[in-house]
Design an enzyme around this catalytic site. Structure first.
Site, PDB file in Angstrom:
ATOM      1  N   SER A  54       0.831  -1.194   0.000  1.00 51.42           N
ATOM      2  CA  SER A  54       0.000   0.000   0.000  1.00 51.42           C
ATOM      3  C   SER A  54       0.871   1.251   0.000  1.00 51.42           C
ATOM      4  O   SER A  54       2.105   1.164   0.085  1.00 51.42           O
ATOM      5  CB  SER A  54      -0.934  -0.005   1.216  1.00 51.42           C
ATOM      6  OG  SER A  54      -0.170  -0.018   2.413  1.00 51.42           O
ATOM      7  N   TYR A  55       0.241   2.413  -0.038  1.00 55.15           N
ATOM      8  CA  TYR A  55       0.978   3.674  -0.142  1.00 55.15           C
ATOM      9  C   TYR A  55       1.949   3.818   1.028  1.00 55.15           C
ATOM     10  O   TYR A  55       1.549   3.700   2.195  1.00 55.15           O
ATOM     11  CB  TYR A  55      -0.010   4.840  -0.152  1.00 55.15           C
ATOM     12  CG  TYR A  55       0.617   6.163  -0.498  1.00 55.15           C
ATOM     13  CD1 TYR A  55       1.234   6.363  -1.725  1.00 55.15           C
ATOM     14  CD2 TYR A  55       0.602   7.222   0.408  1.00 55.15           C
ATOM     15  CE1 TYR A  55       1.813   7.569  -2.052  1.00 55.15           C
ATOM     16  CE2 TYR A  55       1.177   8.444   0.089  1.00 55.15           C
ATOM     17  CZ  TYR A  55       1.784   8.605  -1.146  1.00 55.15           C
ATOM     18  OH  TYR A  55       2.369   9.813  -1.461  1.00 55.15           O
TER      19      TYR A  55
END
Length: 853
Positions: A333-334
């Site tokens: 994820s980010y």
């Protein structure tokens, strides 16, 4: 049908998004800029059929800079930078991103922005909007521009983001604009002044810039503060009584003295002598307590950087670059988030089921699934992005070494957050020997919990468990005094520095690694073993100088106050113009006082560094006084004339040597040559012309390969051969100083030819052109130094069209470690009359190659 333009932050991200949103049915084509392709497909938006076009930028579209006339360090007083005009310029002019966006936006109905979901991403959103809004179709619809919010490159997240489009946040974008302007004005004004001042006086600073930054300098300040603590530390001797007993099983057990240590030798000796009167140690108490080590919190950026530095041996800047790449590839994820708390609807079980197929940690994950997931600890929810988690299964073969190590850590950390705590018994046995008390401790594992997946956090396996009974008497095998010295704290590790920066509000999760990287690149600190940051002499003197003049310039309080104001702008709670105006004025006053008091810092430089006059070694003659100038080898490389008291900048990151004592016909300065090695670029230059161009059309820092002098034998007109094969504006120029390993290089790009090695002389024939438009070359060999046939010892021909030449030439990229391809095979891009791409016969090429000695 209506058309929707969608813009991502990177080409790789655009390709992933297009593949997900089109269900793998998109078609790709080149835009006017091939670096950012366009992906097209049909779909629906707001319930109607549309055509989607997905493209990207390459980071920031625009960058903030001063107007061109204020970028001249020699003519502009740095104080003017606090108030002079600024302008937005293209961040990458060669890529022509704004023009590409405007072209693709022509006639589109909607714009959907897929930039990274942080403040920088919001800022880029408005840069894209400014580039396309005049090209979009005019319509009566109010909401034509939308913002997609997402945290992972997975089909579920991306399609969900498409269903709940929002609007870009102007306030967050403005907070980034404010930070950019403050850092530009403050950093450039201080940096220009102190760089010119100190590099104009000292020759061994070994840094290309003596820079100041509102975040960078406090970061350096933390490192120097620890250095000062170490230097001020005065070690003291102390003594410890060490007793070894023998258990009933015959094991030697070393006991811990309850008093810990004693700083008086006589007292220690007295205690030891009293102890030696006793032959046994008596067990007076046995206690056992169940304890646990908590599972970790969900992973955020700061913890990722700390762990990468401490456990993986990676610098924070490198670690975040790898994390960004893993994100764009869809594996995690980010990675830029401050949150360490999973939301209530986060699909923990879904991620675990994805990961359980792995051969690396599948067994541990299946064990956790069988036992049931443990509720994660409550961390900090900053409302920005979810914690960093794996989003797709990867194998060791799919990723390079460092990327795999980081991905492996992220997976293991994620599993640990939903595993059980590590439980163990802590057992303490207390002994009495005379009046002195000793203890022995060890731990026994009950349940490994999360340490099964994170073995680096497991209990040590070498703890000796011994069975004792209360009132048991055990023989003392040995009692002695051991002498020690108190030791200073160690230099700050990157992990410790990151924690201090986070605590004091210096930088953001995105900029913290950049600031640490900057102080290392500028030779303010060096990275020692254990990734400890040791300040250099330059870094120490700078910080001590700021402290003598104005402590606030190096303390973290001022920058954290600015960050608080910028956060208020992002929330819409502070006025952009007022924050900017007040902060700039405060630093302008500090700058004026700094300039007025610079002697206080200079006094520290005087005792730490060598003056220009005493530095370097004599190299070439000055064209004004005819005395030798000294070459300063420390960064930045430059020539200094002590008689004229003038300094001349030189090209960096290469070797400088005198060039046959030849002089420039314009100013009488002796020429020097610059090269980056056998396979790198090289050219001669005049030190004076390099700094003060003789012709209006010449740019500053131009060598002889760009000089417009019509008759100089080292110049562009005499040695130019043809238009570059690779770029649009360059010219291939013979380097007359490169023999006997002759080179022809483009004076604009990095294309370079190696040719006619060991030739005695190569000249460009005046007014003699080939049919293809290139100037002819004359090559002369000395007969005794070559095995070439007699008819090839002296040759004249075209570099591109002469068959005898073609097989004696190799084309490189200047940075390449080996030839990229033969020049004859690379002629397709040359501006010559269509000659095709003939390949040389292998037998003839081998025959000619064998002629060289």
């Amino acid at each position: 049908m209506k058309t929707v333009l969608m813009v991502a932050e990177k080409p790789s991200l655009a390709a992933s998004l297009a593949n997900i949103l089109s269900n793998g049915r998109s078609n790709s084509r080149k835009s006017m800029n091939s670096a950012c392709p366009v992906h097209e497909w049909s779909g629906t938006l707001f319930g109607e059929s549309v055509i989607f076009k997905m493209t990207s930028v390459c980071g920031h579209v625009m960058t903030l800079d001063f107007n061109s006339k204020f970028n001249n360090w020699d003519k502009v007083d740095p104080e003017e930078l606090f108030s002079c005009p600024t302008e937005k310029k293209e961040a990458s002019p060669k890529l022509r991103i704004p023009a590409m966006l405007a072209c693709e936006a022509r006639g589109v109905d909607y714009l959907v922005l897929w930039l990274d979901c942080d403040k920088e991403g919001e800022n880029i959103c408005f840069e894209v909007i400014d580039a396309v809004k005049s090209s979009m179709k005019r319509s009566g619809e109010v909401n034509r521009i939308w913002r997609a919010k997402f945290s992972a490159i997975t089909a579920k997240d991306i399609k969900a983001a498409m269903e709940r489009l929002d609007f870009p946040n102007r306030n967050e974008a403005m907070s980034v604009d404010a930070r950019q302007e403050l850092d530009l004005r403050i950093g450039c004004s201080f940096t220009r002044f102190q760089t010119k001042y100190f590099q104009g006086k000292y020759g061994d600073l070994d840094s290309s810039l003596i820079s100041y930054g509102p975040c960078q300098t406090p970061t350096l300040g933390f490192c120097v503060q620890r250095h000062d603590e170490i230097r001020r530390f005065k070690p003291e001797p102390y003594w410890v009584i060490q007793v070894t007993i023998q258990s009933k099983d015959g094991q030697d057990v070393v006991l811990h003295w309850e008093k810990g240590r004693c700083f008086e030798r006589d007292t220690s000796n007295s205690l030891l002598q009293a102890l030696k009167k006793h032959q046994v140690a008596i067990v007076v108490s046995i206690s056992q307590q169940e304890k646990s080590t908590q599972r970790p919190l969900a992973l955020n950026s700061v913890e990722l950087m700390r762990a990468a530095s401490t456990g993986l041996g990676m610098g924070p800047h490198h670690a975040m670059q790898l994390a960004e790449r893993l994100y764009t590839q869809g594996y995690i994820s980010y990675p830029r988030t401050e949150t360490s708390h999973y939301s209530d609807n986060f699909d923990l079980l879904g991620v675990m089921r994805t990961l359980q197929k792995s051969s690396e940690w599948g067994q541990e994950i299946r064990q956790v699934l069988n036992n049931g997931l443990t509720r994660p600890r409550n961390g900090k929810d900053c409302g920005d992005h979810p914690p960093i988690t794996p989003t797709m299964l990867a194998s060791r073969n799919e990723l390079d070494g460092d990327s795999w190590k980081l991905y492996d850590f992220i997976v293991r950390h994620f599993v640990a957050t939903i595993s059980k705590d590590c439980r163990f018994y802590s057992k303490t046995v207390t002994f009495k020997i005379g009046s002195e008390t000793f203890t022995y401790n060890w731990r026994t594992l009950i349940d490994a919990g999360f340490t099964a997946i994170t073995p680096w956090k497991a209990l040590p396996k070498n703890e000796l468990a011994v069975n004792f009974e209360r009132d048991e008497k055990l023989n003392i095998k040995d009692a002695r005094l051991t002498d020690h010295m108190t030791s200073p704290p160690g230099y700050l590790t990157e992990s410790e520095l990151i924690s201090m920066m986070e605590k004091h509000g210096i930088g953001t999760d995105a900029s913290i690694p950049v600031h640490i990287n900057n102080i290392s690149q500028r030779n303010y600190v060096t990275v020692a073993s254990g990734r400890r940051l040791v300040p250099t002499n330059l870094g120490i003197v700078l910080v001590h100088g700021y402290q003598k003049i104005d402590k606030q310039l190096v303390e973290p309080t001022m920058r954290s106050t600015i960050e608080d104001q910028l956060n208020l702008i992002a929330k819409g709670e502070a006025n952009y113009d007022r924050v900017l105006r007040q902060t700039i004025e405060a630093f302008r006053q500090k700058y004026l006082y700094f300039v007025k008091s610079i002697e206080a810092m200079d006094s520290l430089f005087e005792v730490s560094f060598t003056t220009l006059a005493a530095s370097g070694k004599a190299l070439s003659r000055c064209g004004k006084c005819r005395r030798y100038m000294k070459l300063i080898l420390a960064k930045p490389s430059r020539l200094h004339c002590s008689h004229c008291d003038e300094t001349y900048n030189l090209p960096q990151n290469g070797n400088i040597r005198i060039y046959k004592e030849l002089k420039c016909p314009l100013d009488d300065f002796e020429l020097v040559t610059w090269s980056t090695g056998n396979k790198g670029r090289s050219y001669p230059l005049c030190p004076y012309c390099y700094n003060q161009p003789a012709f209006r059309d010449m740019k500053k820092h131009s060598g002889c390969n760009l000089c417009l002098h019509p008759t100089c034998p080292q110049g562009f007109y005499v040695n130019g051969i043809a238009s570059c094969l690779q770029c649009d504006s360059g010219v291939l120029v013979l380097d007359p100083s490169s023999g006997p390993k002759w080179k022809v290089g483009c004076n604009k790009c990095d294309v370079i030819f190696h040719l006619f090695e060991d030739a005695h002389k190569i000249t460009v024939e005046e007014n003699k052109e080939c049919d293809c438009g290139a100037q002819l070359l004359k090559i002369e060999y000395k007969e005794e130094r070559t095995r070439l046939p007699r008819d090839l010892i002296e040759m004249t021909g075209c570099l591109f069209c002469c068959d005898e030449f073609g097989y004696l030439v190799e084309k490189f990229r200047a940075q390449a470690s080996k030839p990229v391809f033969n020049s004859r095979q690379g002629r397709g891009k040359a501006k010559h009359k269509g000659k095709g791409k003939p390949k040389p016969p292998k037998d003839k090429m081998a025959q000619l190659a064998s002629y060289f000695v």
